[in-house]
Motif scaffolding. Structure first.
Motif, PDB file in Angstrom:
ATOM      1  N   GLU A  65      57.815  20.694  -0.387  1.00  0.00           N
ATOM      2  CA  GLU A  65      57.788  22.144  -0.559  1.00  0.00           C
ATOM      3  C   GLU A  65      58.311  22.498  -1.960  1.00  0.00           C
ATOM      4  O   GLU A  65      57.774  23.372  -2.633  1.00  0.00           O
ATOM      5  CB  GLU A  65      58.643  22.821   0.509  1.00  0.00           C
ATOM      6  N   ARG A  66      59.341  21.796  -2.393  1.00  0.00           N
ATOM      7  CA  ARG A  66      59.954  22.030  -3.706  1.00  0.00           C
ATOM      8  C   ARG A  66      59.129  21.417  -4.830  1.00  0.00           C
ATOM      9  O   ARG A  66      59.108  21.944  -5.941  1.00  0.00           O
ATOM     10  CB  ARG A  66      61.369  21.442  -3.716  1.00  0.00           C
ATOM     11  N   MET A  67      58.466  20.277  -4.537  1.00  0.00           N
ATOM     12  CA  MET A  67      57.718  19.538  -5.561  1.00  0.00           C
ATOM     13  C   MET A  67      56.276  19.292  -5.107  1.00  0.00           C
ATOM     14  O   MET A  67      55.873  18.154  -4.886  1.00  0.00           O
ATOM     15  CB  MET A  67      58.389  18.184  -5.821  1.00  0.00           C
ATOM     16  N   PRO A  68      55.488  20.347  -4.926  1.00  0.00           N
ATOM     17  CA  PRO A  68      54.110  20.123  -4.478  1.00  0.00           C
ATOM     18  C   PRO A  68      53.358  19.247  -5.475  1.00  0.00           C
ATOM     19  O   PRO A  68      53.525  19.400  -6.685  1.00  0.00           O
ATOM     20  CB  PRO A  68      53.512  21.530  -4.401  1.00  0.00           C
ATOM     21  N   GLY A  69      52.571  18.320  -4.935  1.00  0.00           N
ATOM     22  CA  GLY A  69      51.807  17.419  -5.792  1.00  0.00           C
ATOM     23  C   GLY A  69      52.560  16.174  -6.206  1.00  0.00           C
ATOM     24  O   GLY A  69      52.058  15.375  -6.993  1.00  0.00           O
ATOM     25  N   ALA A  70      53.768  15.981  -5.677  1.00  0.00           N
ATOM     26  CA  ALA A  70      54.544  14.777  -5.999  1.00  0.00           C
ATOM     27  C   ALA A  70      53.791  13.535  -5.533  1.00  0.00           C
ATOM     28  O   ALA A  70      53.055  13.564  -4.546  1.00  0.00           O
ATOM     29  CB  ALA A  70      55.912  14.831  -5.331  1.00  0.00           C
ATOM     30  N   SER A  71      53.998  12.454  -6.245  1.00  0.00           N
ATOM     31  CA  SER A  71      53.417  11.182  -5.824  1.00  0.00           C
ATOM     32  C   SER A  71      54.287  10.577  -4.726  1.00  0.00           C
ATOM     33  O   SER A  71      55.432  11.004  -4.519  1.00  0.00           O
ATOM     34  CB  SER A  71      53.340  10.211  -7.004  1.00  0.00           C
ATOM     35  N   GLN A  72      53.754   9.596  -4.052  1.00  0.00           N
ATOM     36  CA  GLN A  72      54.511   8.899  -3.025  1.00  0.00           C
ATOM     37  C   GLN A  72      55.758   8.255  -3.639  1.00  0.00           C
ATOM     38  O   GLN A  72      56.833   8.280  -3.053  1.00  0.00           O
ATOM     39  CB  GLN A  72      53.615   7.851  -2.358  1.00  0.00           C
TER      40      GLN A  72
ATOM     41  N   VAL B 238      50.574  17.500   8.576  1.00  0.00           N
ATOM     42  CA  VAL B 238      51.519  18.404   7.925  1.00  0.00           C
ATOM     43  C   VAL B 238      51.584  18.154   6.419  1.00  0.00           C
ATOM     44  O   VAL B 238      52.114  18.978   5.679  1.00  0.00           O
ATOM     45  CB  VAL B 238      52.930  18.360   8.563  1.00  0.00           C
ATOM     46  N   ILE B 239      51.030  17.010   5.975  1.00  0.00           N
ATOM     47  CA  ILE B 239      50.857  16.767   4.543  1.00  0.00           C
ATOM     48  C   ILE B 239      49.460  16.211   4.321  1.00  0.00           C
ATOM     49  O   ILE B 239      48.812  15.727   5.255  1.00  0.00           O
ATOM     50  CB  ILE B 239      51.917  15.793   3.948  1.00  0.00           C
ATOM     51  N   GLU B 240      49.024  16.294   3.074  1.00  0.00           N
ATOM     52  CA  GLU B 240      47.735  15.710   2.709  1.00  0.00           C
ATOM     53  C   GLU B 240      47.897  14.953   1.403  1.00  0.00           C
ATOM     54  O   GLU B 240      48.733  15.290   0.572  1.00  0.00           O
ATOM     55  CB  GLU B 240      46.657  16.787   2.596  1.00  0.00           C
ATOM     56  N   ARG B 241      47.077  13.908   1.284  1.00  0.00           N
ATOM     57  CA  ARG B 241      47.013  13.129   0.041  1.00  0.00           C
ATOM     58  C   ARG B 241      45.753  13.545  -0.700  1.00  0.00           C
ATOM     59  O   ARG B 241      44.664  13.472  -0.158  1.00  0.00           O
ATOM     60  CB  ARG B 241      46.905  11.636   0.338  1.00  0.00           C
ATOM     61  N   ILE B 242      45.951  13.930  -1.941  1.00  0.00           N
ATOM     62  CA  ILE B 242      44.832  14.348  -2.775  1.00  0.00           C
ATOM     63  C   ILE B 242      44.784  13.400  -3.968  1.00  0.00           C
ATOM     64  O   ILE B 242      45.827  13.148  -4.584  1.00  0.00           O
ATOM     65  CB  ILE B 242      45.033  15.803  -3.255  1.00  0.00           C
ATOM     66  N   PRO B 243      43.611  12.846  -4.297  1.00  0.00           N
ATOM     67  CA  PRO B 243      43.548  11.960  -5.468  1.00  0.00           C
ATOM     68  C   PRO B 243      44.121  12.657  -6.708  1.00  0.00           C
ATOM     69  O   PRO B 243      43.848  13.836  -6.957  1.00  0.00           O
ATOM     70  CB  PRO B 243      42.046  11.676  -5.627  1.00  0.00           C
ATOM     71  N   HIS B 244      44.933  11.918  -7.443  1.00  0.00           N
ATOM     72  CA  HIS B 244      45.563  12.442  -8.656  1.00  0.00           C
ATOM     73  C   HIS B 244      44.482  12.749  -9.681  1.00  0.00           C
ATOM     74  O   HIS B 244      43.514  12.002  -9.812  1.00  0.00           O
ATOM     75  CB  HIS B 244      46.568  11.413  -9.192  1.00  0.00           C
TER      76      HIS B 244
ATOM     77  N   ASP C 203      44.966   9.915 -12.672  1.00  0.00           N
ATOM     78  CA  ASP C 203      45.168   8.508 -12.317  1.00  0.00           C
ATOM     79  C   ASP C 203      44.590   8.280 -10.920  1.00  0.00           C
ATOM     80  O   ASP C 203      45.204   8.621  -9.922  1.00  0.00           O
ATOM     81  CB  ASP C 203      46.665   8.166 -12.359  1.00  0.00           C
ATOM     82  N   ARG C 204      43.426   7.692 -10.857  1.00  0.00           N
ATOM     83  CA  ARG C 204      42.727   7.510  -9.575  1.00  0.00           C
ATOM     84  C   ARG C 204      43.468   6.578  -8.611  1.00  0.00           C
ATOM     85  O   ARG C 204      43.136   6.523  -7.440  1.00  0.00           O
ATOM     86  CB  ARG C 204      41.320   6.985  -9.826  1.00  0.00           C
ATOM     87  N   ARG C 205      44.446   5.820  -9.122  1.00  0.00           N
ATOM     88  CA  ARG C 205      45.211   4.920  -8.248  1.00  0.00           C
ATOM     89  C   ARG C 205      46.327   5.657  -7.515  1.00  0.00           C
ATOM     90  O   ARG C 205      46.911   5.117  -6.585  1.00  0.00           O
ATOM     91  CB  ARG C 205      45.811   3.771  -9.064  1.00  0.00           C
ATOM     92  N   ARG C 206      46.622   6.868  -7.944  1.00  0.00           N
ATOM     93  CA  ARG C 206      47.728   7.638  -7.359  1.00  0.00           C
ATOM     94  C   ARG C 206      47.199   8.797  -6.528  1.00  0.00           C
ATOM     95  O   ARG C 206      46.082   9.261  -6.724  1.00  0.00           O
ATOM     96  CB  ARG C 206      48.618   8.210  -8.466  1.00  0.00           C
ATOM     97  N   TYR C 207      48.052   9.243  -5.629  1.00  0.00           N
ATOM     98  CA  TYR C 207      47.745  10.421  -4.836  1.00  0.00           C
ATOM     99  C   TYR C 207      48.835  11.449  -5.046  1.00  0.00           C
ATOM    100  O   TYR C 207      50.016  11.113  -5.185  1.00  0.00           O
ATOM    101  CB  TYR C 207      47.671  10.080  -3.343  1.00  0.00           C
ATOM    102  N   ALA C 208      48.433  12.703  -5.035  1.00  0.00           N
ATOM    103  CA  ALA C 208      49.379  13.808  -5.048  1.00  0.00           C
ATOM    104  C   ALA C 208      49.560  14.247  -3.593  1.00  0.00           C
ATOM    105  O   ALA C 208      48.589  14.397  -2.851  1.00  0.00           O
ATOM    106  CB  ALA C 208      48.826  14.959  -5.883  1.00  0.00           C
ATOM    107  N   LEU C 209      50.805  14.403  -3.181  1.00  0.00           N
ATOM    108  CA  LEU C 209      51.113  14.800  -1.812  1.00  0.00           C
ATOM    109  C   LEU C 209      51.434  16.287  -1.773  1.00  0.00           C
ATOM    110  O   LEU C 209      52.183  16.785  -2.623  1.00  0.00           O
ATOM    111  CB  LEU C 209      52.306  14.005  -1.280  1.00  0.00           C
TER     112      LEU C 209
END
Length: 138
Positions: A44-51, A77-83, A86-92
């Motif tokens: 909630e505080r850091m939307p789009g944070a990586s894992q 309750v969360i979703e992973r979106i491709p960064h 960087d295609r190897r990372r996901y934004a949460l």
């Protein structure tokens, strides 16, 4: 002289954690753990944070944070979106259900925290948090 094992800080911390866990089950949720809630709060505080960033914020190892993320994703309750870069990372990010969940749980978390620290004055509570933060800062 304080008798054993009450003179050991680790024993007292473990007992306080047991009390916290019992209050969590009673007042907050039997389905969402305190660590899962913490992950939601960080996102909630850091939307789009990586894992990796989430794990760092929570001070959890890679396999533990991977398990938490998988559980939260399965609960939608969360979703992973491709960064983007960087295609190897996901934004949460929190989903709408995740935002609802954290809003629903926050007052319960506050109530559990208040009950846990009820015997303390406000200054003692602040001091306890400051001291625990120092212990964990190494």
């Amino acid at each position: 002289q304080v008798p054993e094992p009450l003179r050991y800080t680790g024993h007292l911390i473990r007992r306080a954690q047991q009390r916290h866990a019992a209050l969590w089950q009673e007042l907050v949720s039997q389905d969402v753990s305190s660590v899962q809630y913490a992950a939601l709060a960080v996102l909630e505080r850091m939307p789009g944070a990586s894992q990796s960033e989430l794990g760092s914020e929570l001070d959890l190892d890679r396999s533990t944070i991977a398990d938490i993320v998988s559980r939260l994703e399965r609960r939608d309750v969360i979703e992973r979106i491709p960064h983007r870069s960087d295609r190897r990372r996901y934004a949460l990010s929190l989903t709408a259900s995740g935002l609802d969940e954290i809003a629903r749980l926050r007052p319960r978390v506050d109530a559990a925290n208040e009950r846990l620290t009820q015997p303390l004055t406000l200054d003692e509570h602040r001091t306890l948090r400051a001291l625990l933060t120092r212990i964990l800062a190494d």
